[in-house]
Structures are given as C-alpha cells and as structure tokens.
Design a protein around this motif. Structure first.
Motif, PDB file in Angstrom:
ATOM      1  N   TYR A  77     -43.248  34.029 -52.876  1.00 38.78           N
ATOM      2  CA  TYR A  77     -42.664  33.988 -51.542  1.00 38.78           C
ATOM      3  C   TYR A  77     -43.586  33.223 -50.610  1.00 38.78           C
ATOM      4  O   TYR A  77     -44.809  33.323 -50.710  1.00 38.78           O
ATOM      5  CB  TYR A  77     -42.481  35.409 -50.994  1.00 38.78           C
ATOM      6  N   GLN A  78     -42.983  32.502 -49.687  1.00 37.11           N
ATOM      7  CA  GLN A  78     -43.723  31.834 -48.626  1.00 37.11           C
ATOM      8  C   GLN A  78     -43.739  32.751 -47.417  1.00 37.11           C
ATOM      9  O   GLN A  78     -42.697  33.265 -47.003  1.00 37.11           O
ATOM     10  CB  GLN A  78     -43.048  30.517 -48.253  1.00 37.11           C
ATOM     11  N   LEU A  79     -44.914  32.959 -46.838  1.00 37.37           N
ATOM     12  CA  LEU A  79     -45.010  33.720 -45.603  1.00 37.37           C
ATOM     13  C   LEU A  79     -44.727  32.777 -44.440  1.00 37.37           C
ATOM     14  O   LEU A  79     -45.249  31.667 -44.387  1.00 37.37           O
ATOM     15  CB  LEU A  79     -46.404  34.336 -45.461  1.00 37.37           C
ATOM     16  N   LEU A  80     -43.868  33.218 -43.526  1.00 32.44           N
ATOM     17  CA  LEU A  80     -43.426  32.364 -42.421  1.00 32.44           C
ATOM     18  C   LEU A  80     -43.885  32.826 -41.053  1.00 32.44           C
ATOM     19  O   LEU A  80     -43.691  32.124 -40.069  1.00 32.44           O
ATOM     20  CB  LEU A  80     -41.897  32.257 -42.434  1.00 32.44           C
ATOM     21  N   GLY A  81     -44.448  34.007 -40.967  1.00 32.99           N
ATOM     22  CA  GLY A  81     -44.924  34.504 -39.680  1.00 32.99           C
ATOM     23  C   GLY A  81     -44.174  35.741 -39.242  1.00 32.99           C
ATOM     24  O   GLY A  81     -43.519  36.422 -40.019  1.00 32.99           O
ATOM     25  N   SER A  82     -44.232  35.978 -37.987  1.00 39.07           N
ATOM     26  CA  SER A  82     -43.598  37.150 -37.399  1.00 39.07           C
ATOM     27  C   SER A  82     -42.079  36.946 -37.342  1.00 39.07           C
ATOM     28  O   SER A  82     -41.622  35.855 -36.956  1.00 39.07           O
ATOM     29  CB  SER A  82     -44.170  37.345 -35.995  1.00 39.07           C
ATOM     30  N   PRO A  83     -41.285  37.942 -37.716  1.00 37.60           N
ATOM     31  CA  PRO A  83     -39.824  37.779 -37.721  1.00 37.60           C
ATOM     32  C   PRO A  83     -39.253  37.310 -36.376  1.00 37.60           C
ATOM     33  O   PRO A  83     -38.326  36.495 -36.345  1.00 37.60           O
ATOM     34  CB  PRO A  83     -39.297  39.169 -38.075  1.00 37.60           C
ATOM     35  N   GLU A  84     -39.817  37.772 -35.280  1.00 38.00           N
ATOM     36  CA  GLU A  84     -39.286  37.378 -33.969  1.00 38.00           C
ATOM     37  C   GLU A  84     -39.611  35.924 -33.610  1.00 38.00           C
ATOM     38  O   GLU A  84     -39.043  35.371 -32.681  1.00 38.00           O
ATOM     39  CB  GLU A  84     -39.764  38.324 -32.862  1.00 38.00           C
ATOM     40  N   ASP A  85     -40.491  35.297 -34.370  1.00 43.15           N
ATOM     41  CA  ASP A  85     -40.855  33.903 -34.111  1.00 43.15           C
ATOM     42  C   ASP A  85     -39.956  32.899 -34.835  1.00 43.15           C
ATOM     43  O   ASP A  85     -40.093  31.695 -34.631  1.00 43.15           O
ATOM     44  CB  ASP A  85     -42.309  33.636 -34.505  1.00 43.15           C
ATOM     45  N   LEU A  86     -39.054  33.378 -35.683  1.00 41.77           N
ATOM     46  CA  LEU A  86     -38.195  32.467 -36.444  1.00 41.77           C
ATOM     47  C   LEU A  86     -37.025  32.015 -35.581  1.00 41.77           C
ATOM     48  O   LEU A  86     -36.228  32.825 -35.127  1.00 41.77           O
ATOM     49  CB  LEU A  86     -37.673  33.146 -37.709  1.00 41.77           C
ATOM     50  N   ASN A  87     -36.921  30.704 -35.378  1.00 39.50           N
ATOM     51  CA  ASN A  87     -35.817  30.174 -34.583  1.00 39.50           C
ATOM     52  C   ASN A  87     -34.598  29.895 -35.479  1.00 39.50           C
ATOM     53  O   ASN A  87     -34.656  30.049 -36.701  1.00 39.50           O
ATOM     54  CB  ASN A  87     -36.248  28.934 -33.798  1.00 39.50           C
ATOM     55  N   GLU A  88     -33.525  29.478 -34.870  1.00 42.86           N
ATOM     56  CA  GLU A  88     -32.273  29.249 -35.598  1.00 42.86           C
ATOM     57  C   GLU A  88     -32.428  28.177 -36.670  1.00 42.86           C
ATOM     58  O   GLU A  88     -31.863  28.299 -37.762  1.00 42.86           O
ATOM     59  CB  GLU A  88     -31.161  28.864 -34.619  1.00 42.86           C
ATOM     60  N   ASP A  89     -33.189  27.122 -36.397  1.00 41.98           N
ATOM     61  CA  ASP A  89     -33.407  26.080 -37.403  1.00 41.98           C
ATOM     62  C   ASP A  89     -34.102  26.621 -38.641  1.00 41.98           C
ATOM     63  O   ASP A  89     -33.709  26.323 -39.772  1.00 41.98           O
ATOM     64  CB  ASP A  89     -34.216  24.918 -36.819  1.00 41.98           C
ATOM     65  N   ILE A  90     -35.126  27.422 -38.433  1.00 46.80           N
ATOM     66  CA  ILE A  90     -35.840  28.003 -39.576  1.00 46.80           C
ATOM     67  C   ILE A  90     -34.916  28.925 -40.355  1.00 46.80           C
ATOM     68  O   ILE A  90     -34.873  28.878 -41.590  1.00 46.80           O
ATOM     69  CB  ILE A  90     -37.112  28.746 -39.112  1.00 46.80           C
ATOM     70  N   LEU A  91     -34.153  29.749 -39.652  1.00 43.57           N
ATOM     71  CA  LEU A  91     -33.242  30.670 -40.329  1.00 43.57           C
ATOM     72  C   LEU A  91     -32.187  29.914 -41.136  1.00 43.57           C
ATOM     73  O   LEU A  91     -31.857  30.309 -42.257  1.00 43.57           O
ATOM     74  CB  LEU A  91     -32.591  31.610 -39.318  1.00 43.57           C
ATOM     75  N   ASN A  92     -31.668  28.821 -40.595  1.00 40.40           N
ATOM     76  CA  ASN A  92     -30.687  28.026 -41.340  1.00 40.40           C
ATOM     77  C   ASN A  92     -31.317  27.306 -42.527  1.00 40.40           C
ATOM     78  O   ASN A  92     -30.706  27.175 -43.584  1.00 40.40           O
ATOM     79  CB  ASN A  92     -29.973  27.044 -40.413  1.00 40.40           C
ATOM     80  N   THR A  93     -32.547  26.837 -42.350  1.00 40.32           N
ATOM     81  CA  THR A  93     -33.260  26.219 -43.473  1.00 40.32           C
ATOM     82  C   THR A  93     -33.436  27.239 -44.597  1.00 40.32           C
ATOM     83  O   THR A  93     -33.195  26.931 -45.772  1.00 40.32           O
ATOM     84  CB  THR A  93     -34.636  25.681 -43.013  1.00 40.32           C
ATOM     85  N   ILE A  94     -33.837  28.448 -44.241  1.00 45.02           N
ATOM     86  CA  ILE A  94     -34.008  29.524 -45.220  1.00 45.02           C
ATOM     87  C   ILE A  94     -32.690  29.803 -45.941  1.00 45.02           C
ATOM     88  O   ILE A  94     -32.655  29.967 -47.162  1.00 45.02           O
ATOM     89  CB  ILE A  94     -34.536  30.808 -44.537  1.00 45.02           C
ATOM     90  N   LYS A  95     -31.603  29.851 -45.180  1.00 40.31           N
ATOM     91  CA  LYS A  95     -30.282  30.131 -45.761  1.00 40.31           C
ATOM     92  C   LYS A  95     -29.890  29.067 -46.789  1.00 40.31           C
ATOM     93  O   LYS A  95     -29.482  29.381 -47.907  1.00 40.31           O
ATOM     94  CB  LYS A  95     -29.231  30.225 -44.654  1.00 40.31           C
ATOM     95  N   HIS A  96     -30.021  27.799 -46.418  1.00 37.74           N
ATOM     96  CA  HIS A  96     -29.661  26.716 -47.338  1.00 37.74           C
ATOM     97  C   HIS A  96     -30.580  26.692 -48.558  1.00 37.74           C
ATOM     98  O   HIS A  96     -30.138  26.454 -49.677  1.00 37.74           O
ATOM     99  CB  HIS A  96     -29.686  25.363 -46.623  1.00 37.74           C
ATOM    100  N   TYR A  97     -31.867  26.948 -48.327  1.00 46.16           N
ATOM    101  CA  TYR A  97     -32.805  26.969 -49.449  1.00 46.16           C
ATOM    102  C   TYR A  97     -32.430  28.080 -50.434  1.00 46.16           C
ATOM    103  O   TYR A  97     -32.431  27.870 -51.652  1.00 46.16           O
ATOM    104  CB  TYR A  97     -34.247  27.160 -48.957  1.00 46.16           C
TER     105      TYR A  97
END
Length: 157
Positions: A77-97
């Motif tokens: 797993y890749q650590l991405l930081g604090s959950p509240e710091d994830l913006n919509e772009d990161i969340l969509n990137t995660i979804k597609h990945y």
C-alpha cells in the motif's frame, strides 16, 4: 516456543555491541524501501501495517509483489497522508487506479490500461499508474502464466 517477528535493541558482545533490528518484518520493510522506486513513490507498507494504521492514515493498494527472500506475495500500500487532506482529484485517481488493478488481476489488459490512463488524465505523474500501464502493455505482448496468482516478481532487492 514462539519466535519473535522482529527484535530491536543492543546486540553483540560486551566488547562489540550495536543497536540494530532484525527479523522477518524488518527484512520485508527493507525490501519495500527499494520497491518504492519502481512505482516512483515515497512510502510503501505491507498489508498488515496498513490495516493497523488505516483508521488514521489514508492510502491505496498498489500491487501484490514477490520480494527477494519471501515465498508468499506481499500486498503493498502507498501511504497518502491524512484522510482529510485528500482532494477530489486524488480520490478519483485512487478510484481509477483501483479499477485498473482489478482488471489487471483478471488479465484484462486493455481495460486495465484504460483505467490506469483515466487515473493519469487526472494525475499525469502518478507513478503507480505509469508503472502498471507499462507492465500491462508488456503483458499484452508476452503474457504471464495463466495459472499465476497475479503477483509481480521483483527483479532486484
């Protein structure tokens, strides 16, 4: 008698002592440190570590890999930081990945490539998506064994 998974502390003799770590978990962590460069990311952890930290740290599953010295694949797993710091772009990137990773494991190379490329449209420098697109393209030309477990074997430590 149960063998500890790791040991940390002063080891050696009275004449020569050193503070060190040893054990299976330490060896796995050392292997993962080198694997980061394959995905062009900073921090990879194994599934067990991620599960213990996932209520405080956001991350995403990257791959299942066979590392030197291990018989079973290690899910990383890749650590991405604090959950509240994830913006919509990161969340969509995660979804597609994640969609791409599912298709990759089914050996649906074209669908996997399409999902990873969708992630790259959002985050053009996403190292894991770039790595898996390249791997899928290579597998289209020379597929892995059909009876494989979907894990990728690391070539180096």
């Amino acid at each position: 008698m149960r063998t500890p998974e790791h040991m940390v502390g002063n080891m050696g003799s009275r004449n020569r002592m050193d503070y060190t770590m040893m054990g299976d978990t330490v060896n796995t962590a050392a292997r993962l440190e080198g694997v980061n460069k394959i995905y062009d990311i900073y921090t990879l952890v194994c599934k067990n570590t991620f599960e213990k930290a996932s209520n405080r740290v956001a991350g995403r599953e990257i791959d299942a890999i066979n590392v030197v010295g291990k018989n079973e694949p290690v899910v990383v797993y890749q650590l991405l930081g604090s959950p509240e710091d994830l913006n919509e772009d990161i969340l969509n990137t995660i979804k597609h990945y994640a969609q791409g990773l599912r298709q990759y494991r089914k050996m649906n190379w074209n669908r996997a490539i399409a999902a990873f490329e969708a992630a790259l449209k959002i985050t053009p420098d996403d190292g894991p998506s770039l790595a898996l697109v390249q791997r899928c393209r290579a597998y289209k030309e020379s597929p892995p064994p059909a009876d494989g477990d979907g894990s990728y074997t690391m070539k180096t430590k």
